[in-house]
Design an enzyme around this catalytic site. Sequence first.
Site, mmCIF file in Angstrom:
data_model
loop_
_atom_site.group_PDB
_atom_site.id
_atom_site.type_symbol
_atom_site.label_atom_id
_atom_site.label_comp_id
_atom_site.label_asym_id
_atom_site.label_seq_id
_atom_site.Cartn_x
_atom_site.Cartn_y
_atom_site.Cartn_z
ATOM 1 N N TYR A 1 -0.510 -1.815 -12.091
ATOM 2 C CA TYR A 1 -2.075 -1.898 -12.240
ATOM 3 C C TYR A 1 -2.383 -1.140 -13.813
ATOM 4 O O TYR A 1 -3.444 -0.597 -13.797
ATOM 5 C CB TYR A 1 -2.757 -1.142 -11.098
ATOM 6 C CG TYR A 1 -2.566 -1.662 -9.775
ATOM 7 C CD1 TYR A 1 -2.993 -2.950 -9.619
ATOM 8 C CD2 TYR A 1 -1.631 -1.046 -9.115
ATOM 9 C CE1 TYR A 1 -2.669 -3.616 -8.297
ATOM 10 C CE2 TYR A 1 -1.420 -1.728 -7.909
ATOM 11 C CZ TYR A 1 -1.837 -2.920 -7.184
ATOM 12 O OH TYR A 1 -1.441 -3.347 -6.137
ATOM 13 N N PRO B 1 4.904 -5.129 -1.035
ATOM 14 C CA PRO B 1 4.710 -3.835 -2.108
ATOM 15 C C PRO B 1 4.404 -4.347 -3.460
ATOM 16 O O PRO B 1 4.910 -5.345 -3.897
ATOM 17 C CB PRO B 1 6.158 -3.532 -2.020
ATOM 18 C CG PRO B 1 6.945 -4.721 -1.706
ATOM 19 C CD PRO B 1 6.364 -5.391 -1.039
ATOM 20 N N GLY B 2 3.456 -3.708 -4.034
ATOM 21 C CA GLY B 2 3.113 -4.016 -5.390
ATOM 22 C C GLY B 2 3.490 -2.534 -6.315
ATOM 23 O O GLY B 2 4.668 -2.687 -6.990
ATOM 24 N N ARG B 3 2.734 -1.578 -6.150
ATOM 25 C CA ARG B 3 2.857 -0.164 -6.919
ATOM 26 C C ARG B 3 4.341 0.212 -6.761
ATOM 27 O O ARG B 3 4.914 0.565 -7.723
ATOM 28 C CB ARG B 3 1.795 0.590 -6.358
ATOM 29 C CG ARG B 3 1.720 1.805 -7.120
ATOM 30 C CD ARG B 3 0.712 3.064 -6.312
ATOM 31 N NE ARG B 3 -0.459 2.229 -5.841
ATOM 32 C CZ ARG B 3 -1.595 2.198 -6.638
ATOM 33 N NH1 ARG B 3 -1.552 2.714 -7.837
ATOM 34 N NH2 ARG B 3 -2.609 1.744 -6.186
ATOM 35 N N CYS C 1 -15.615 3.605 -26.974
ATOM 36 C CA CYS C 1 -16.729 4.313 -27.034
ATOM 37 C C CYS C 1 -17.648 4.237 -25.601
ATOM 38 O O CYS C 1 -18.693 3.665 -25.384
ATOM 39 C CB CYS C 1 -17.787 3.241 -27.893
ATOM 40 S SG CYS C 1 -17.430 3.651 -29.645
ATOM 41 N N ARG D 1 -6.756 2.982 -15.081
ATOM 42 C CA ARG D 1 -6.870 3.414 -13.581
ATOM 43 C C ARG D 1 -7.647 4.584 -13.678
ATOM 44 O O ARG D 1 -8.303 5.244 -12.905
ATOM 45 C CB ARG D 1 -5.527 3.693 -13.339
ATOM 46 C CG ARG D 1 -4.568 2.473 -13.239
ATOM 47 C CD ARG D 1 -3.240 2.649 -12.365
ATOM 48 N NE ARG D 1 -3.578 3.048 -11.100
ATOM 49 C CZ ARG D 1 -3.254 4.351 -10.525
ATOM 50 N NH1 ARG D 1 -2.800 5.062 -11.364
ATOM 51 N NH2 ARG D 1 -3.589 4.529 -9.334
ATOM 52 N N GLY E 1 0.698 -1.317 0.052
ATOM 53 C CA GLY E 1 -0.047 -0.165 -0.044
ATOM 54 C C GLY E 1 0.800 1.269 0.018
ATOM 55 O O GLY E 1 0.291 2.251 0.048
HETATM 56 C C1 LIG Z 1 -3.125 -8.369 -0.009
HETATM 57 C C2 LIG Z 1 -2.606 -7.327 -0.750
HETATM 58 N N1 LIG Z 1 -0.981 -6.920 -0.561
HETATM 59 C C3 LIG Z 1 -0.473 -6.182 -1.201
HETATM 60 C C4 LIG Z 1 -1.097 -5.264 -2.186
HETATM 61 C C5 LIG Z 1 -0.307 -4.355 -2.863
HETATM 62 O O1 LIG Z 1 -0.577 -3.154 -2.701
HETATM 63 P P1 LIG Z 1 0.021 -1.958 -3.371
HETATM 64 O O2 LIG Z 1 0.147 -2.212 -4.750
HETATM 65 O O3 LIG Z 1 -0.741 -0.769 -2.875
HETATM 66 O O4 LIG Z 1 1.486 -2.023 -2.811
HETATM 67 C C6 LIG Z 1 -2.471 -5.396 -2.346
HETATM 68 C C7 LIG Z 1 -3.181 -4.692 -3.277
HETATM 69 O O5 LIG Z 1 -4.241 -4.777 -3.641
HETATM 70 C C8 LIG Z 1 -3.216 -6.628 -1.556
HETATM 71 O O6 LIG Z 1 -4.379 -6.725 -1.683
#
Ligand SMILES: Cc1ncc(COP(=O)(O)O)c(C=O)c1O
Length: 406
Positions: free
Chosen positions: A360, A261-263, A330, A299, A225
């Site tokens: 994303y 971490p993802g984003r 469209c 997004r 997050g």
């Molecule tokens: C369980 C869980 N962990 C990690 C993440 C990664 O979040 P972020 O991309 O904001 O770091 C998510 C994103 O939805 C998630 O659902």
Amino acid sequence: MESFQLTQVIKHIETPVYIYRADTIVENLTFLTTTLSSWIKQKLLIRFAAKANTNRSILQLIAKHGAGVEVVSGGELWRALQAGIPAQDIVFSGVGKTEKDLDFATTEQIDQISVESIEELTLLASLSKNANLCLRICPNVMALTHDKITTGRSSDKFGIALEQLPEAFSIIKDNPHLNFLGFAVHIGSQIQSVQPYQQTFKILADLLKKLPDGLTVKRLDLGGGFFVPYHPHEKPFDWQAYAQAIQEELADFHGELVIEPGRFLVAQAGILLTKILYIKKTTEKTFIIVDAGMNDMMRTSLYGVQHQIVAAHPTQGHKTQRVDVVGPVCESSDYFAKDIELPFDLKQGDYLAITCAGAYGSSLSSTYNSRPLIAEVLIDNKKPYLIRESIPVDHLSTFEIYKALI
Ligand SMILES: Cc1ncc(COP(=O)(O)O)c(C=O)c1O
């Protein structure tokens, strides 16, 4: 992205196309594995949230530099294993895991299943297969972010309510196949302030004090997050304050910590490169119509967020024009930016870069309006590599059959 690389890419591949830089991803990951880890006394495991970008080459790059992955479906688990990520580096979250998913995860003996409900725990227990699990709790905190990416309130579908934990503990204690590792949380995405994290850590610390006899916590999975600036005026996430919050609230915890971490790892590493199809002037507006649409990067239409958009080549002079950048799909929600300033001398056939599109973007794309899934390119060591070919519509239509089922 150096413009010479973009010119090379455009020569070989049609737009729209996602382009990622490997070195940015590695730099972000190295920051977590070295700098952040050095600020935290517990052992820190990094599990990349694969939903942010599921391309196999990206997963492999991340795994090569010291992280595992967090997956949220049987499909993502399959992709992670296919990418060569060891089962002992995989965490599986998600509120709707099917029996097939749980069976797959336990057969592969993955490192952690984050169980999100009593009902899921009951199903997992009924399989009588060895399972390593964390209980994902719902801490009921406000992540102070966009409503649609908030996941830690009691009104959200995620995690187990604290009041239900005694029931979860008794299911675990009665089942020799269930190996309890500890707790997991994930309170949302694009979280700017450390305060909601700190509040969550306090709740975890409190849980550690109230464990029933016979259960120990070896692991706390703190989720992901972490805020990423999408515009130059936005401040980056305060990692030092985050590490300090961990040290303050979880000082007495001596097990291992996981973050997901993802984003943070991939967002700033990617752009969506798109070509200007038309510059349409009406009495009210100038629309720059590009060849990328909401299906390629949703997004903006999903969350209303605007990415910074820049000309992908040098422009003349400083004169600008106020424009909307829209796609060909469209739907009125098919836009990338409204009322932004772009160079005045842009013309049909020029290229724009939608920045910060590595997370994303591709993973959320679709074939709406029968548009192909677009190609992805990775710039590694200054050389561009095609890491996904465009998946054409004729390929998709081969699955459309008419076959009697009974
Ligand atoms: C369980 C869980 N962990 C990690 C993440 C990664 O979040 P972020 O991309 O904001 O770091 C998510 C994103 O939805 C998630 O659902």
